[in-house]
Write an enzyme that holds these catalytic residues in place. Structure first.
Site, PDB file in Angstrom:
ATOM      1  N   ASP A  18       0.882  -1.175   0.000  1.00  0.00           N
ATOM      2  CA  ASP A  18       0.000   0.000   0.000  1.00  0.00           C
ATOM      3  C   ASP A  18       0.916   1.220   0.000  1.00  0.00           C
ATOM      4  O   ASP A  18       1.497   1.571   1.024  1.00  0.00           O
ATOM      5  CB  ASP A  18      -0.906  -0.026   1.244  1.00  0.00           C
ATOM      6  CG  ASP A  18      -1.685   1.278   1.433  1.00  0.00           C
ATOM      7  OD1 ASP A  18      -1.740   2.093   0.497  1.00  0.00           O
ATOM      8  OD2 ASP A  18      -2.242   1.468   2.531  1.00  0.00           O
TER       9      ASP A  18
ATOM     10  N   LYS B 276       2.988  10.813  -4.304  1.00  0.00           N
ATOM     11  CA  LYS B 276       1.907  10.090  -4.980  1.00  0.00           C
ATOM     12  C   LYS B 276       0.974  11.031  -5.730  1.00  0.00           C
ATOM     13  O   LYS B 276       0.336  10.638  -6.705  1.00  0.00           O
ATOM     14  CB  LYS B 276       1.133   9.295  -3.923  1.00  0.00           C
ATOM     15  CG  LYS B 276       0.082   8.352  -4.473  1.00  0.00           C
ATOM     16  CD  LYS B 276      -0.580   7.586  -3.347  1.00  0.00           C
ATOM     17  CE  LYS B 276      -1.673   6.673  -3.845  1.00  0.00           C
ATOM     18  NZ  LYS B 276      -2.266   5.894  -2.735  1.00  0.00           N
TER      19      LYS B 276
ATOM     20  N   GLU C 169      -7.750   0.597  -4.256  1.00  0.00           N
ATOM     21  CA  GLU C 169      -7.754   0.657  -2.786  1.00  0.00           C
ATOM     22  C   GLU C 169      -9.109   0.268  -2.181  1.00  0.00           C
ATOM     23  O   GLU C 169      -9.138  -0.522  -1.228  1.00  0.00           O
ATOM     24  CB  GLU C 169      -7.303   2.048  -2.327  1.00  0.00           C
ATOM     25  CG  GLU C 169      -5.803   2.253  -2.570  1.00  0.00           C
ATOM     26  CD  GLU C 169      -5.345   3.693  -2.498  1.00  0.00           C
ATOM     27  OE1 GLU C 169      -6.161   4.570  -2.143  1.00  0.00           O
ATOM     28  OE2 GLU C 169      -4.173   3.956  -2.817  1.00  0.00           O
TER      29      GLU C 169
ATOM     30  N   ASP D 198     -13.536   6.239   2.553  1.00  0.00           N
ATOM     31  CA  ASP D 198     -12.130   6.376   2.948  1.00  0.00           C
ATOM     32  C   ASP D 198     -11.885   7.839   3.321  1.00  0.00           C
ATOM     33  O   ASP D 198     -11.845   8.713   2.458  1.00  0.00           O
ATOM     34  CB  ASP D 198     -11.240   5.937   1.769  1.00  0.00           C
ATOM     35  CG  ASP D 198      -9.748   6.003   2.098  1.00  0.00           C
ATOM     36  OD1 ASP D 198      -9.390   6.599   3.144  1.00  0.00           O
ATOM     37  OD2 ASP D 198      -8.946   5.476   1.316  1.00  0.00           O
TER      38      ASP D 198
END
Ligand code: NAG
Ligand code: NAG
Ligand code: NAG
Ligand code: NAG
Ligand code: NAG
Length: 442
Positions: free
Chosen positions: A37, A100, A203, A225
């Protein structure tokens, strides 16, 4: 003659039995595929142990299950994770985080300058791709995938230390909204770390797998999330063993740091009301920020907390030369109840329902048709947020897996499946949905 035959028969039987028993007591094979992850702020690595059927999230040398997604460059070395984070204050222009957000992405003209202004390090444009400019004893640029590769290499080493074998294969997760290019560059980062990527999974799908939802009879799964700075809501459909992302929506400017900010503003206001002055030292503000963050976390478990710290304040009458000197500290104290924290943030919490309603509308679903709700991201620990979601759906969400580790847990399960060590040959293949776009509500 008959006796000899039966003796040979017994020997064969004994050998067979010995082999069979031996196999029973043989240590189970070690996992060969790891689950990664690569998060915006934290990264984790996990494996599925076929012997026990457990997922293990691998710890670093200090027993921590995730490492900050930060890489710091000095004259002589490249530091990764907590070691890099420790340099964020002393070496800010060479300590890269949030990489990211740039990986595989093409920015419009001018957009990268705006991005750069948000960070203490320099982001420059290489034909629309963001790169980081590093100045140690010389100046050079590094790509976001290079930053990713150093983080992935560190996690690969953590896994090799834990398992005692060389690891060359992995499964990795990416945000559902990543396009093909962003996925390719994430794979490239892994390749640079010497890892072959067997599968890239979304994810939210990974989070659903962490709860075993690929194995049970469910159809509609909603994944919420809520991290430090962003909210992502995904609606998944499961058809057979396959997950399809039906709809996505979110808010790129809502998360834990906003809730902390409200608490900080309240505390500063208390200082002004009590002493008639604002904070004097930058260090005090920094320290107060840290304590407020800790207080927010504690309020998840405790009904109230007390914020207590020394502050350097001038009395309102102080003028002239006194203004230039550092005043004596006073001990500031304020009690914060969970109810107060909830009141301060209620309007922000309510905003969580907006993208939830959007994905339901997009998926033509009534909220009663959602079979399971999965909560991911540290901010979903906040009791008021859990209550808000369970009241909205009139159903308890799945929260038993640590929300910070749900994604890595699911990726590790997928890695176990890819490594062939999963007892049931079910696999959560994702049906790619190229036409999907994430709607944003900021
Ligand atoms: C920078 O420092 C490193 C380590 O001290 C050295 O190996 C390298 O040659 C130096 N580079 C320059 C351009 O001075
Ligand atoms: C810059 O990007 C454009 C469009 O993506 C491409 O056509 C061009 O070749 C690129 N130039 C360089 C120097 O990479
Ligand atoms: C991504 O990688 C695949 C396989 O290497 C390639 O076929 C595809 O063109 C790449 N797509 C993009 C957008 O870079
Ligand atoms: C939070 O809890 C920890 C552990 O119980 C305690 O040491 C710390 O002082 C608390 N901080 C605040 C601000 O409540
Ligand atoms: C969570 O997920 C499991 C499926 O593994 C399900 O059986 C359970 O009822 C769910 N809900 C809650 C509230 O735990």
């Amino acid at each position: 003659m008959a006796g000899e035959v039966s003796m040979i028969g017994s020997v064969i039987l004994a050998l067979f039995l010995a082999g069979y028993l031996g196999q029973q007591y043989l240590p189970p094979p070690k996992p060969k595929v790891i689950g990664l992850d690569l998060g915006t702020t934290f990264c984790s690595v996990g494996v599925f142990h076929p012997g026990t059927g457990d997922v293990v999230v691998i710890e670093d040398e200090d027993g921590r299950k995730s490492i900050p997604s930060a890489v710091s460059f000095t004259v002589s070395e490249i530091l990764v994770g907590y070691e890099a984070l420790d340099l964020a204050d002393s070496n800010p222009q060479n300590t890269i985080y949030d990489a990211k957000r740039f990986i595989g992405k093409i920015f419009e003209t001018g957009a990268l300058e705006q991005e750069s202004a948000r960070y203490p390090f320099k982001v420059i444009s290489n034909n629309g791709s963001g790169e980081f400019q590093i100045s140690t004893n010389h100046t050079f640029t590094v790509s976001p995938e290079f930053i990713g590769s150093r983080l992935l290499l560190k996690m690969r080493k953590m896994a090799e230390r834990h398992l005692g074998v060389l690891i060359q294969k992995a499964v990795i997760s990416v945000p559902a909204e990543f396009d093909e290019r962003q996925r390719n560059y994430t794979v490239r980062a892994a390749n640079l770390a010497g890892l072959e990527i067997l599968r890239v999974i979304n994810e939210p799908t990974a989070a659903a797998m962490a709860y075993g939802l690929h194995k049970v009879d469910v159809f509609n799964v909603l994944v919420v999330d809520l991290g430090g700075g962003t909210l992502d809501v995904s609606l998944l459909n499961k058809q057979g063993g396959m997950f399809l992302t039906r709809a996505m929506a979110g808010n790129n400017k809502l998360g834990g740091q906003d809730f902390s900010q409200r608490l900080l503003q309240y505390t500063m206001k208390q200082v002004r009301q009590e002493y008639g002055v604002s904070l004097f030292l930058k260090e005090d503000t920094h320290r107060l920020r840290q304590i407020v963050e800790a207080a927010k976390l504690n309020l998840t478990l405790q009904p109230s907390v007390t914020i207590r710290l020394p502050l350097h304040l001038h009395s309102p009458e102080a003028t002239g030369e006194l203004q230039g000197t550092v005043p004596e500290p006073i001990l500031f104290e304020v009690k914060i109840t969970r109810e107060l924290f909830e009141e301060l943030n209620e309007d922000l919490f309510q905003k969580i329902l907006i993208p939830i309603e959007t994905v339901l509308a997009e998926g033509h679903l009534e909220k009663e048709e959602v079979d399971e709700i999965v909560l991911v991201g540290g901010s979903t620990r906040i009791p008021r947020i859990r209550r808000l979601i369970s009241e909205y759906f009139r159903k308890e969400p799945n929260t038993s897996v640590d929300p910070d580790l749900a994604v890595v847990t699911g990726v590790a399960i997928q890695a176990g499946i890819m490594g062939g060590s999963w007892p049931l040959q079910v696999s959560a293949i994702e049906i790619p949905n190229r036409h999907l776009r994430k709607m944003n509500f900021n």
